[in-house]
Design a protein around this motif. Structure first.
Motif, mmCIF file in Angstrom:
data_model
loop_
_atom_site.group_PDB
_atom_site.id
_atom_site.type_symbol
_atom_site.label_atom_id
_atom_site.label_comp_id
_atom_site.label_asym_id
_atom_site.label_seq_id
_atom_site.Cartn_x
_atom_site.Cartn_y
_atom_site.Cartn_z
ATOM 1 N N LEU A 296 0.835 -1.206 0.000
ATOM 2 C CA LEU A 296 0.000 0.000 0.000
ATOM 3 C C LEU A 296 0.872 1.259 0.000
ATOM 4 C CD1 LEU A 296 -3.087 0.435 0.134
ATOM 5 C CD2 LEU A 296 -2.807 0.889 2.564
ATOM 6 N N GLY A 297 0.561 2.162 -0.899
ATOM 7 C CA GLY A 297 1.287 3.435 -0.948
ATOM 8 C C GLY A 297 2.491 3.432 -1.863
ATOM 9 N N LEU A 298 2.792 2.285 -2.461
ATOM 10 C CA LEU A 298 3.978 2.198 -3.325
ATOM 11 C C LEU A 298 3.801 3.102 -4.556
ATOM 12 C CD1 LEU A 298 6.738 0.799 -3.761
ATOM 13 C CD2 LEU A 298 5.525 -0.962 -5.045
ATOM 14 N N VAL A 299 4.765 3.977 -4.757
ATOM 15 C CA VAL A 299 4.636 4.987 -5.817
ATOM 16 C C VAL A 299 5.136 4.458 -7.156
ATOM 17 C CG1 VAL A 299 4.902 6.808 -4.113
ATOM 18 C CG2 VAL A 299 6.913 6.007 -5.384
ATOM 19 N N CYS A 300 4.719 5.114 -8.225
ATOM 20 C CA CYS A 300 5.180 4.771 -9.577
ATOM 21 C C CYS A 300 6.203 5.824 -10.002
ATOM 22 C CB CYS A 300 3.995 4.749 -10.546
ATOM 23 S SG CYS A 300 4.491 4.510 -12.254
ATOM 24 N N ASP A 301 7.449 5.411 -10.165
ATOM 25 C CA ASP A 301 8.539 6.372 -10.376
ATOM 26 C C ASP A 301 9.597 5.847 -11.349
ATOM 27 O OD1 ASP A 301 9.209 4.355 -8.660
ATOM 28 O OD2 ASP A 301 10.214 5.606 -7.188
ATOM 29 N N PRO A 302 9.166 5.441 -12.535
ATOM 30 C CA PRO A 302 10.113 4.818 -13.465
ATOM 31 C C PRO A 302 11.201 5.786 -13.923
ATOM 32 C CG PRO A 302 8.060 5.308 -14.591
ATOM 33 C CD PRO A 302 7.834 5.620 -13.140
ATOM 34 N N ILE A 303 12.435 5.386 -13.741
ATOM 35 C CA ILE A 303 13.567 6.238 -14.114
ATOM 36 C C ILE A 303 13.527 6.506 -15.623
ATOM 37 C CG2 ILE A 303 16.098 6.316 -14.286
ATOM 38 C CD1 ILE A 303 16.129 4.647 -11.667
ATOM 39 N N ALA A 304 13.648 7.753 -15.984
ATOM 40 C CA ALA A 304 13.607 8.207 -17.373
ATOM 41 C C ALA A 304 12.268 7.891 -18.045
ATOM 42 C CB ALA A 304 14.755 7.589 -18.183
ATOM 43 N N THR B 207 4.877 9.883 -13.877
ATOM 44 C CA THR B 207 5.338 11.055 -14.610
ATOM 45 C C THR B 207 6.866 11.141 -14.655
ATOM 46 O OG1 THR B 207 5.139 12.287 -12.545
ATOM 47 C CG2 THR B 207 3.314 12.478 -14.110
ATOM 48 N N ALA B 208 7.514 10.263 -13.897
ATOM 49 C CA ALA B 208 8.984 10.242 -13.823
ATOM 50 C C ALA B 208 9.542 11.550 -13.260
ATOM 51 C CB ALA B 208 9.600 9.937 -15.195
ATOM 52 N N LEU B 209 8.772 12.188 -12.370
ATOM 53 C CA LEU B 209 9.230 13.440 -11.750
ATOM 54 C C LEU B 209 9.618 13.262 -10.288
ATOM 55 C CD1 LEU B 209 6.534 15.845 -13.243
ATOM 56 C CD2 LEU B 209 8.947 15.702 -13.893
ATOM 57 N N GLY B 210 9.221 12.161 -9.691
ATOM 58 C CA GLY B 210 9.489 11.969 -8.268
ATOM 59 C C GLY B 210 10.071 10.600 -7.976
ATOM 60 N N GLY B 211 10.223 10.309 -6.688
ATOM 61 C CA GLY B 211 10.735 8.993 -6.278
ATOM 62 C C GLY B 211 12.106 8.719 -6.876
ATOM 63 N N CYS C 186 18.100 9.843 -16.915
ATOM 64 C CA CYS C 186 17.064 10.255 -17.858
ATOM 65 C C CYS C 186 17.728 10.882 -19.087
ATOM 66 C CB CYS C 186 16.133 11.252 -17.195
ATOM 67 S SG CYS C 186 14.789 11.763 -18.227
ATOM 68 N N THR C 187 18.685 11.749 -18.864
ATOM 69 C CA THR C 187 19.367 12.418 -19.981
ATOM 70 C C THR C 187 20.132 11.403 -20.810
ATOM 71 O OG1 THR C 187 19.706 14.208 -18.421
ATOM 72 C CG2 THR C 187 20.845 14.388 -20.511
ATOM 73 N N SER C 188 20.855 10.488 -20.145
ATOM 74 C CA SER C 188 21.672 9.561 -20.931
ATOM 75 C C SER C 188 20.820 8.513 -21.641
ATOM 76 C CB SER C 188 22.718 8.882 -20.053
ATOM 77 O OG SER C 188 22.106 8.224 -18.978
ATOM 78 N N CYS C 189 19.647 8.164 -21.072
ATOM 79 C CA CYS C 189 18.786 7.190 -21.737
ATOM 80 C C CYS C 189 18.140 7.791 -22.974
ATOM 81 C CB CYS C 189 17.667 6.724 -20.806
ATOM 82 S SG CYS C 189 18.218 5.600 -19.541
ATOM 83 N N ILE C 190 17.799 9.079 -22.873
ATOM 84 C CA ILE C 190 17.064 9.704 -23.968
ATOM 85 C C ILE C 190 18.007 10.038 -25.122
ATOM 86 C CG2 ILE C 190 15.820 11.833 -24.583
ATOM 87 C CD1 ILE C 190 14.410 11.563 -21.853
#
Ligand code: SF4
Length: 295
Positions: A211-219, A275-279, A290-294
């Motif tokens: 419960l409460g686990l956030v969605c925070d996929p890197i990049a 949104t890949a803005l947090g966590g 994020c920069t190197s993946c993109i």
């Protein structure tokens, strides 16, 4: 005949003396106006994809599109079962270690644009095959048990989708990996002899544990932390099933737990909903990746 939540599913199972798998199969046949054979034929295709995606990357690792994944499932497999594996058994035990490697393998396939079964989503696609296939293999349960496990998990997933969400963008990772873990926990409980009540106890426990686990996929890529979250989803399913099978009761009924999960998910800030803005994604390293993946 139909069920819309955990309570009506349990009532149906009790009235007809059915397992959750049997109730789900009957629902599919009646609402889909189809036969058991046709349902099993479709399931056979999904099960074959699950088998391929759990096994292939352990043999032949694949690198993900974003470059964050590649070879992790093989590394886990070798550390658990290779020549230098710990004695007398890997730290997580043999079946759970296998389930973890399988779950991580599926995420490698997904992230390299391979074929997976989104059960219930691509990001959480390792939990159910990892759990069900490892248990069926190690306990010698046979092919029929795989079908039963998937049908059981499907019933739980359908209830969560109908009454809440399985979308990380809508309700966080608790809705994706959390739902997959609840589905897998219920299936595991049935495979090891649990009643429908025990299955939903296991599912309720699994949901509450994440419960409460956030969605925070890197990049913004479904790679990391998604892969290790699937390993945790499997571990949570095993633990929840074992507790429920031992008679440990979760005080919150499954339907209330589904409601609670959804309410928590809707109250998460948007930064923590894919949104890949947090966590993890919002850390300095996450931003750098994020920069190197993109690019
Ligand atoms: S972190 Fe987000 S994208 Fe990754 S598995 Fe969880 S819900 Fe899916």
């Amino acid at each position: 005949m139909d069920f819309i939540n955990g309570e009506s599913l349990l009532a149906l199972c009790a009235a007809e003396n059915m397992t959750i798998s049997q109730a789900m199969l009957r629902r599919e046949m009646i609402l889909g106006e189809t036969t058991r054979e046709a349902v099993y034929e479709k399931l056979a295709r999904s099960i074959q994809i699950m088998k391929d995606s759990t096994h292939n990357p352990i043999e032949t690792p694949v690198t993900s599109m974003g470059g964050l994944l590649g070879g992790e499932s093989k590394a886990v497999w070798q550390s658990a079962f290779g020549a230098k594996s710990p004695q007398p058994a890997p730290l997580c035990g043999t079946t759970l270690s296998k389930a973890i490697a399988y779950a991580m393998a599926v995420l490698e396939v997904n992230a390299s644009m391979g074929l997976i079964v989104a059960a219930p989503t691509a990001g959480s696609s390792g939990v159910i095959p990892g759990t069900i296939l490892s248990i069926c293999e190690d306990y010698g349960l046979g092919e029929d048990a795989i079908y039963e496990g998937i049908l059981n998990a499907s019933a739980v997933g359908y209830i969560i989708m109908r009454n809440a969400s399985v979308s990380g963008a809508e309700a966080g990772c608790q809705a994706e990996v959390g739902a997959a873990s609840a589905m897998a926990a219920s299936a595991a409980a049935q495979l090891l002899g649990g009643s429908p009540q025990v299955c939903l106890q296991a599912a309720s426990m699994a949901l509450s544990n994440l419960l409460g686990l956030v969605c925070d996929p890197i990049a913004g890529l479904v790679e990391s932390p998604c892969q290790s979250r699937n390993a945790i989803g499997v571990s949570n399913a095993f633990t929840s099933a074992q507790l429920a099978l031992a008679g440990v009761k979760h005080p919150i009924p499954f339907d209330e737990m589904v409601d609670a999960m959804y309410k928590v998910g809707l109250s998460l800030p948007f930064e923590l909903r894919e949104t890949a803005l947090g966590g993890c994604a919002g850390t300095p390293t996450g931003c750098q990746l994020c920069t190197s993946c993109i690019h």
